[in-house]
Design an enzyme around this catalytic site. Structure first.
Site, PDB file in Angstrom:
ATOM      1  N   SER A 140       2.333   3.500   4.693  1.00  0.00           N
ATOM      2  CA  SER A 140       3.145   4.769   5.360  1.00  0.00           C
ATOM      3  C   SER A 140       4.176   5.357   4.090  1.00  0.00           C
ATOM      4  O   SER A 140       4.085   4.699   3.123  1.00  0.00           O
ATOM      5  CB  SER A 140       4.025   4.210   6.332  1.00  0.00           C
ATOM      6  OG  SER A 140       3.201   3.533   7.354  1.00  0.00           O
ATOM      7  N   GLY A 141       4.600   6.612   4.499  1.00  0.00           N
ATOM      8  CA  GLY A 141       5.239   7.170   3.433  1.00  0.00           C
ATOM      9  C   GLY A 141       4.675   8.330   2.898  1.00  0.00           C
ATOM     10  O   GLY A 141       3.685   8.892   3.358  1.00  0.00           O
ATOM     11  N   SER A 142       5.076   8.898   1.833  1.00  0.00           N
ATOM     12  CA  SER A 142       4.716  10.233   1.289  1.00  0.00           C
ATOM     13  C   SER A 142       3.691   9.963   0.171  1.00  0.00           C
ATOM     14  O   SER A 142       2.799  10.972   0.278  1.00  0.00           O
ATOM     15  CB  SER A 142       5.728  10.970   0.656  1.00  0.00           C
ATOM     16  OG  SER A 142       6.328  10.201  -0.482  1.00  0.00           O
ATOM     17  N   THR A 143       3.500   8.997  -0.455  1.00  0.00           N
ATOM     18  CA  THR A 143       2.488   8.660  -1.533  1.00  0.00           C
ATOM     19  C   THR A 143       1.212   8.692  -0.908  1.00  0.00           C
ATOM     20  O   THR A 143       0.224   8.966  -1.564  1.00  0.00           O
ATOM     21  CB  THR A 143       2.894   7.824  -2.369  1.00  0.00           C
ATOM     22  OG1 THR A 143       4.275   7.843  -2.947  1.00  0.00           O
ATOM     23  CG2 THR A 143       1.876   7.358  -3.654  1.00  0.00           C
ATOM     24  N   GLY A 190       2.310   2.507  -0.328  1.00  0.00           N
ATOM     25  CA  GLY A 190       3.481   2.852  -1.346  1.00  0.00           C
ATOM     26  C   GLY A 190       4.354   1.826  -1.487  1.00  0.00           C
ATOM     27  O   GLY A 190       4.342   0.653  -0.978  1.00  0.00           O
ATOM     28  N   ALA A 191       5.543   1.905  -2.183  1.00  0.00           N
ATOM     29  CA  ALA A 191       6.442   1.230  -2.399  1.00  0.00           C
ATOM     30  C   ALA A 191       7.791   1.640  -2.981  1.00  0.00           C
ATOM     31  O   ALA A 191       7.831   2.831  -3.495  1.00  0.00           O
ATOM     32  CB  ALA A 191       6.359  -0.139  -3.395  1.00  0.00           C
ATOM     33  N   ASP A 192       8.972   1.167  -2.715  1.00  0.00           N
ATOM     34  CA  ASP A 192      10.384   1.736  -3.115  1.00  0.00           C
ATOM     35  C   ASP A 192      10.662   1.391  -4.526  1.00  0.00           C
ATOM     36  O   ASP A 192      11.284   1.909  -5.089  1.00  0.00           O
ATOM     37  CB  ASP A 192      11.454   1.476  -2.067  1.00  0.00           C
ATOM     38  CG  ASP A 192      11.171   2.030  -0.485  1.00  0.00           C
ATOM     39  OD1 ASP A 192      10.908   3.173  -0.481  1.00  0.00           O
ATOM     40  OD2 ASP A 192      11.081   1.237   0.521  1.00  0.00           O
ATOM     41  N   GLY A 233      10.849   3.838   4.655  1.00  0.00           N
ATOM     42  CA  GLY A 233      10.318   4.309   5.767  1.00  0.00           C
ATOM     43  C   GLY A 233      10.427   3.743   6.953  1.00  0.00           C
ATOM     44  O   GLY A 233      10.016   4.217   8.226  1.00  0.00           O
ATOM     45  N   GLU A 284       3.392  -2.890   7.981  1.00  0.00           N
ATOM     46  CA  GLU A 284       2.977  -2.812   6.616  1.00  0.00           C
ATOM     47  C   GLU A 284       2.742  -4.268   5.848  1.00  0.00           C
ATOM     48  O   GLU A 284       1.639  -4.514   5.298  1.00  0.00           O
ATOM     49  CB  GLU A 284       3.897  -1.966   5.674  1.00  0.00           C
ATOM     50  CG  GLU A 284       3.827  -0.615   5.801  1.00  0.00           C
ATOM     51  CD  GLU A 284       5.036   0.068   5.081  1.00  0.00           C
ATOM     52  OE1 GLU A 284       5.983  -0.645   4.683  1.00  0.00           O
ATOM     53  OE2 GLU A 284       4.923   1.094   4.794  1.00  0.00           O
TER      54      GLU A 284
HETATM   55  O1  DER Z   1       8.315   2.618   3.683  1.00  0.00           O
HETATM   56  C1  DER Z   1       7.820   2.027   2.880  1.00  0.00           C
HETATM   57  O2  DER Z   1       7.350   0.877   2.837  1.00  0.00           O
HETATM   58  C2  DER Z   1       6.904   2.942   2.219  1.00  0.00           C
HETATM   59  O3  DER Z   1       5.612   2.489   1.698  1.00  0.00           O
HETATM   60  C3  DER Z   1       7.677   3.446   1.110  1.00  0.00           C
HETATM   61  O4  DER Z   1       8.164   2.208   0.592  1.00  0.00           O
HETATM   62  C4  DER Z   1       7.254   4.247  -0.103  1.00  0.00           C
HETATM   63  O5  DER Z   1       7.358   5.597   0.448  1.00  0.00           O
HETATM   64  P1  DER Z   1       7.067   6.832  -0.532  1.00  0.00           P
HETATM   65  O6  DER Z   1       5.549   6.763  -0.993  1.00  0.00           O
HETATM   66  O7  DER Z   1       7.367   8.215   0.364  1.00  0.00           O
HETATM   67  O8  DER Z   1       8.111   6.661  -1.599  1.00  0.00           O
END
Ligand code: DER
Length: 237
Positions: free
Chosen positions: A29-32, A92-94, A107, A113
């Site tokens: 999940s997320g934007s990447t 993705g990851a922060d 997110g 996840e």
């Molecule tokens: O919420 C999550 O774990 C997402 O994967 C986040 O960590 C990464 O979101 P981004 O790709 O929008 O930075």
């Protein structure tokens, strides 16, 4: 936008290195991850015989967002509960450290996840250069996201505070009250500053009553792709 270009470069490289037709693939999940799904959708349009073509692969989502993204891309959605094991999960990851420990949950999707990442033979992270870290907690400064049973959120916050964390209930922006996850839980962000011992931190956070899952993904990823501002991709493995 160089950050978006960086995300896209990482996502596309990871997808083409790890995803082959016929696989069961976890999608984060997320934007990447959006760029990863767009690359997969493009590969579904490749001609028969192309080794990168996708036609029988199925994709396991990690959130409402992820499921919608896959459906809108015309890719086949499969549910984790119907699959014993996944071939690969991409997310993705922060923040990611050199041991590939991650902070995730920016997110608010960390519960599903972590299930999907755990069910996969390989877990691969895609991110931009801002996520590369020398020590977890020093780049992502919004705290470690925790999935919390709503009735237990005050108990959990008190126990976290007793351990020196500054815990905040994640409030929604366009809805009155707290963020509610896809699983119907709250998110508490626990601020510790830099994390010395990542495995120990994950263990004791998980032991706090009411904490259903943590955003610390310790020793789970086998490779991370970081898009750079110049469009190149740095890989940690
Ligand atoms: O919420 C999550 O774990 C997402 O994967 C986040 O960590 C990464 O979101 P981004 O790709 O929008 O930075």
């Amino acid at each position: 936008d160089p950050v978006e270009a960086a995300k896209r470069a990482a996502a596309e490289k990871a997808v083409d290195e790890f995803v082959r037709d016929g696989m069961v693939v976890g999608i984060g999940s997320g934007s990447t991850i959006v760029y990863a799904v767009h690359r997969l959708a493009a590969r579904a349009k490749l001609p028969e015989g192309d080794p990168l073509r996708i036609s029988t692969a199925v994709f396991v989502p990690t959130s409402f967002q992820s499921r919608q993204l896959l459906a809108e891309a015309g890719l086949t959605v499969a549910e984790l509960a119907t699959r014993e094991v996944l071939d690969v999960a991409i997310d993705g990851a922060d923040e990611v450290d050199k041991s590939l420990n991650c902070i995730k949950g920016g997110g608010g999707c960390q519960l599903e996840e972590k299930l999907v990442a755990s069910a996969a033979r390989k877990f691969v992270v895609v991110a931009d250069h801002r996520k590369q870290s020398e020590r977890l907690g020093t780049c992502w400064t919004k705290g470690v996201p925790l999935e919390i049973a709503p009735s237990g959120y005050r108990l959990a916050m008190r126990l976290l505070a007793a351990k020196g964390a500054t815990a905040t209930l994640r409030m929604a922006k366009s809805k009155a009250g707290p963020v509610v996850t896809d699983g119907g839980h709250f998110v508490v962000d626990a601020h510790f500053g830099g994390i010395e011992d990542v495995p120990a931190m994950e263990r004791w956070l998980k032991a706090v009553p009411g904490v259903l899952e943590t955003g610390i993904f310790c020793g789970m990823a086998s490779k991370a792709f970081f898009g750079q501002a110049d469009g190149s991709v740095v890989e940690w493995a």
